[in-house]
Design an enzyme around this catalytic site. Sequence first.
Site, PDB file in Angstrom:
ATOM      1  N   THR A  29      -8.390  14.569   2.024  1.00  0.00           N
ATOM      2  CA  THR A  29      -7.752  13.457   2.719  1.00  0.00           C
ATOM      3  C   THR A  29      -6.496  13.938   3.447  1.00  0.00           C
ATOM      4  O   THR A  29      -6.056  13.296   4.396  1.00  0.00           O
ATOM      5  CB  THR A  29      -7.384  12.332   1.733  1.00  0.00           C
ATOM      6  OG1 THR A  29      -6.856  12.923   0.549  1.00  0.00           O
ATOM      7  CG2 THR A  29      -8.597  11.495   1.390  1.00  0.00           C
ATOM      8  N   HIS A  85     -16.656  11.805  -6.929  1.00  0.00           N
ATOM      9  CA  HIS A  85     -15.685  12.530  -6.109  1.00  0.00           C
ATOM     10  C   HIS A  85     -15.868  14.040  -6.124  1.00  0.00           C
ATOM     11  O   HIS A  85     -15.005  14.763  -5.614  1.00  0.00           O
ATOM     12  CB  HIS A  85     -14.252  12.240  -6.571  1.00  0.00           C
ATOM     13  CG  HIS A  85     -13.794  10.838  -6.347  1.00  0.00           C
ATOM     14  ND1 HIS A  85     -13.103  10.443  -5.220  1.00  0.00           N
ATOM     15  CD2 HIS A  85     -13.928   9.733  -7.099  1.00  0.00           C
ATOM     16  CE1 HIS A  85     -12.820   9.155  -5.298  1.00  0.00           C
ATOM     17  NE2 HIS A  85     -13.315   8.694  -6.429  1.00  0.00           N
ATOM     18  N   LYS A 144      -2.039  21.657  -1.135  1.00  0.00           N
ATOM     19  CA  LYS A 144      -3.041  20.925  -1.919  1.00  0.00           C
ATOM     20  C   LYS A 144      -3.059  21.583  -3.295  1.00  0.00           C
ATOM     21  O   LYS A 144      -2.413  22.612  -3.497  1.00  0.00           O
ATOM     22  CB  LYS A 144      -4.424  21.010  -1.268  1.00  0.00           C
ATOM     23  CG  LYS A 144      -4.834  22.407  -0.761  1.00  0.00           C
ATOM     24  CD  LYS A 144      -6.170  22.381  -0.021  1.00  0.00           C
ATOM     25  CE  LYS A 144      -6.073  22.085   1.450  1.00  0.00           C
ATOM     26  NZ  LYS A 144      -6.803  20.910   1.868  1.00  0.00           N
ATOM     27  N   ARG A 145      -3.764  20.987  -4.260  1.00  0.00           N
ATOM     28  CA  ARG A 145      -3.877  21.650  -5.557  1.00  0.00           C
ATOM     29  C   ARG A 145      -4.425  23.053  -5.384  1.00  0.00           C
ATOM     30  O   ARG A 145      -5.256  23.301  -4.509  1.00  0.00           O
ATOM     31  CB  ARG A 145      -4.779  20.819  -6.483  1.00  0.00           C
ATOM     32  CG  ARG A 145      -4.114  19.531  -6.952  1.00  0.00           C
ATOM     33  CD  ARG A 145      -2.855  19.822  -7.753  1.00  0.00           C
ATOM     34  NE  ARG A 145      -3.194  20.407  -9.023  1.00  0.00           N
ATOM     35  CZ  ARG A 145      -3.163  19.754 -10.193  1.00  0.00           C
ATOM     36  NH1 ARG A 145      -2.760  18.506 -10.241  1.00  0.00           N
ATOM     37  NH2 ARG A 145      -3.492  20.371 -11.301  1.00  0.00           N
ATOM     38  N   LYS A 174      -4.496  13.213   7.254  1.00  0.00           N
ATOM     39  CA  LYS A 174      -3.061  12.942   7.453  1.00  0.00           C
ATOM     40  C   LYS A 174      -2.489  13.856   8.522  1.00  0.00           C
ATOM     41  O   LYS A 174      -1.725  13.420   9.397  1.00  0.00           O
ATOM     42  CB  LYS A 174      -2.305  13.130   6.131  1.00  0.00           C
ATOM     43  CG  LYS A 174      -2.709  12.105   5.078  1.00  0.00           C
ATOM     44  CD  LYS A 174      -2.243  12.451   3.663  1.00  0.00           C
ATOM     45  CE  LYS A 174      -3.033  11.604   2.671  1.00  0.00           C
ATOM     46  NZ  LYS A 174      -2.886  12.050   1.273  1.00  0.00           N
ATOM     47  N   LYS A 198     -10.768  25.931  -3.069  1.00  0.00           N
ATOM     48  CA  LYS A 198      -9.983  25.604  -1.871  1.00  0.00           C
ATOM     49  C   LYS A 198      -9.517  26.855  -1.128  1.00  0.00           C
ATOM     50  O   LYS A 198      -9.007  26.771  -0.015  1.00  0.00           O
ATOM     51  CB  LYS A 198      -8.778  24.740  -2.251  1.00  0.00           C
ATOM     52  CG  LYS A 198      -9.168  23.352  -2.800  1.00  0.00           C
ATOM     53  CD  LYS A 198      -7.920  22.558  -3.180  1.00  0.00           C
ATOM     54  CE  LYS A 198      -8.208  21.277  -3.939  1.00  0.00           C
ATOM     55  NZ  LYS A 198      -8.629  20.158  -3.075  1.00  0.00           N
TER      56      LYS A 198
END
Length: 837
Positions: free
Chosen positions: A678, A374, A567-568, A682, A573
Amino acid sequence: EKAKWPKETVELWTRLSKKEANDVETIQRSIIHHVTTTLARAAYNLDNFSAYQAVALSTRDRLISRWNETQGQLSKKDPKRVYYLSLEFLLGRSMDNALLNMGLKDTYGKSIEQLGFNMEDIIESEVDAALGNGGLGRLAACYMDSLATLEYPAWGYGLRYNYGIFQQRIVDGYQTEFPDYWLNFDNPWELPRLDISIQISFGGHVQTSQDEYGVTRHNWIAGQSVQAIAYDVPIPGYHTENCNNIRLWRSKPTKTFDLTSFNEGNYERAVEDATNAERITSVLYPNDNTMAGKELRLKQQYFWTAASLHDIVRRFKKSMREWSDLPDQVAIQLNDTHPTLAIVELQRILVDVEMLSWDDAWDIVTRTFAFTNHTVLPEAMEKWSVPMFEYLLPRHLQIIFDINLYFLQKVELKFPNDRGLLNRMSIIEEAQPQQIRMAHLAVVGSHKINGVAALHSDLIKTTIFKDFVMYYGEEKFVNKTNGITPRRWLHQANPQLSTLITETLNSDKWLKDLSLLRGLEKKVPDAEFRKKWRAIKRANKVRLAELIKERCHVEVSPDALFDVQVKRIHEYKRQFMNILAVIHRYRTIKSMTPAQKASVQPRVVIFGGKAAPGYYIAKLVIKLINSVAAVVNQDPAVGDLLKVVFIPDYNVSVAEVIVPASDISQHISTAGTEASGTSNMKFVLNGGLIIGTLDGANIEILEEIGEDNIFIFGCAAQEVEDLRHAQRYRGVPMDPALQGVISAIEKGVFEDPKIFQPLISTLTVGKDFYLISADFASYITANQQVDIAYKNQDEWSKKSIRCTANMGKFSSDRSVKEYADEIWNIKPYTVIDEGFL
Ligand code: NBG
């Protein structure tokens, strides 16, 4: 045993174990029964939470009878099963989902209303099951939903943590962590199996001896042991009788191991040992995409894999088959490297306990396991120090060294005299002390390795597993692009949109075959339809605005563009880049004349997400967001043109409110760092557009929905290394707009600049590892294009509808079917409703 019963007894059981009907009155009786007996409460002092508990218990009764039916029929039929080993299952709430999947939501809704309660309030009373960090744990939950819906015989195996991911509160702009007491009230969604208890050992030493044939035998004399107790979580499929299981293990002291201490009068020591045993499953490690090399974490991993394998092997042995049939009956999927010890444990069972030859055992092992990677981030690669490992698992260490030796011997045969290669491929890293590379062990012990999006699966073949591809060949390395369950992420989270889609397509079949959404394309030219589509988005934005008011005490207008990044919090990110661009926007607005301001597209920038408690830089990003929000939100020169909010304690149930309400969401990782993502899926499924880099699944979303319906910017993965090199050795100057933003922070526009110095230094020329400066200009431009596009509401709605219409590929049903056909080789089995409990 039943065979011995007299006929009358059997008849009595049969007659009285008929399933309850699902009409309103029967359901109401069952709710009242639970209120008065299970909860021992009276109707007149029933609050929402108790009402929730009673409804949950009544729902659970129905789940359990499906569970029994499914597991009973599967035991008889004994088809090949898949076991999904995941240290995280981020399930969120269960009640709404269980009722929708069983097709009972409307009836329960009516039953509850008539009893004087409101469905929404009752649903809101449930606390999330938050046994996961982020994408990896939520993926496991989506896959369990799809496995049950597609009727695959599948079990999940995980840990039952007493504390899930911490609760986040914002104090003075900073993240503070609080324990997640999710089990404080009984958890109705689990079935404790106190009779299923497995002894798990640690430590001790290994005795060697020769058996009668002169073969060396190893006997692990363990130092201490604990018990694993099973808790089963039923997972109902959507509109099918099938109900799968997630078995979560809880650690308890063994009944025997403290006896010596007791007998020696050492009461305190005995109790202390008992507490240590309970500690194993006490807490989820709150790290997303980072490795915590803690001894307790290794204990968790062994405890869980050993208990699960014991259970799997016991079930297999009941079938009286040959060991060589194991891979035809059992597929085990390793969700990341966390369960890699399962490979070693199965080899140990087969060789040490079942007395198979090493080679026969290893053949069985490698045909049974498959491994999902992952991430390629180096800080997330699991490594265990050999001395620590040896102390906890001495026999397993020997087995790992043997696996490695035999493996490297084969590599040597194929590529002689390449010591560099052996060094790179070895399961053991020659560091001080030596380290066990779990990813290498997982590759060597599995028959298929997959990444989670096309780009990521390519990248692992050219980076971390390059040598292994050369050795094994390409066929062992495959792609399985992630997916999400449309049941939770559209039907449940966005009921109005779900209803509109079902009306438009004249059927709800799309919920089981998401490619049918393509039928919405024909509605793009229909202005009436677009109006309905917009009205639903607006209603969802109103709902989110209420949540923002409640949690952030900020009023935002649902007519502004809602821009979301949840998100985290992680450097890769790039939430930092987002807030820097927000500062840029703020400065631009401040410099405008009133006439210029009149044409600015109002925007609400919404952040959410948890930082790992020890991740200092990520926590500073949260502080910066809150400091910027404090200044911007009360600047009269800006008004409603720009608002910034950080929603505390982002989790699955909050996501269910945020996702349907977004106009645009941000998926802006440095290319090559986000394996898939992911939430991008969504948002787009719910008609939200995305702004993003050419990273992870963004690339495949772009391919599906078309470049007119997505805002792409920034460098591509192949350019990243060159850009880093240029920055480091040729001193590329910082982007001028970014420079302006940094100066503003340094001048103290947002609180004491000293606070943010460590964060700003990550951008120093030559150090900007995540390439914020390199991507900044194109990021600003892409955001301007978003503003322009949003002004034309009608065109925007067309894009939004096309987004939803083309997301069929990203259903987790598609992902799971690919795993089943190409990796696990399992077939669906349809459970028949026999009408009994
Ligand atoms: C995460 C990736 C995400 C991906 C999820 C699910 C880890 C180690 N990896 O991009 O960062 O969507 O896994 O595959 O948590």
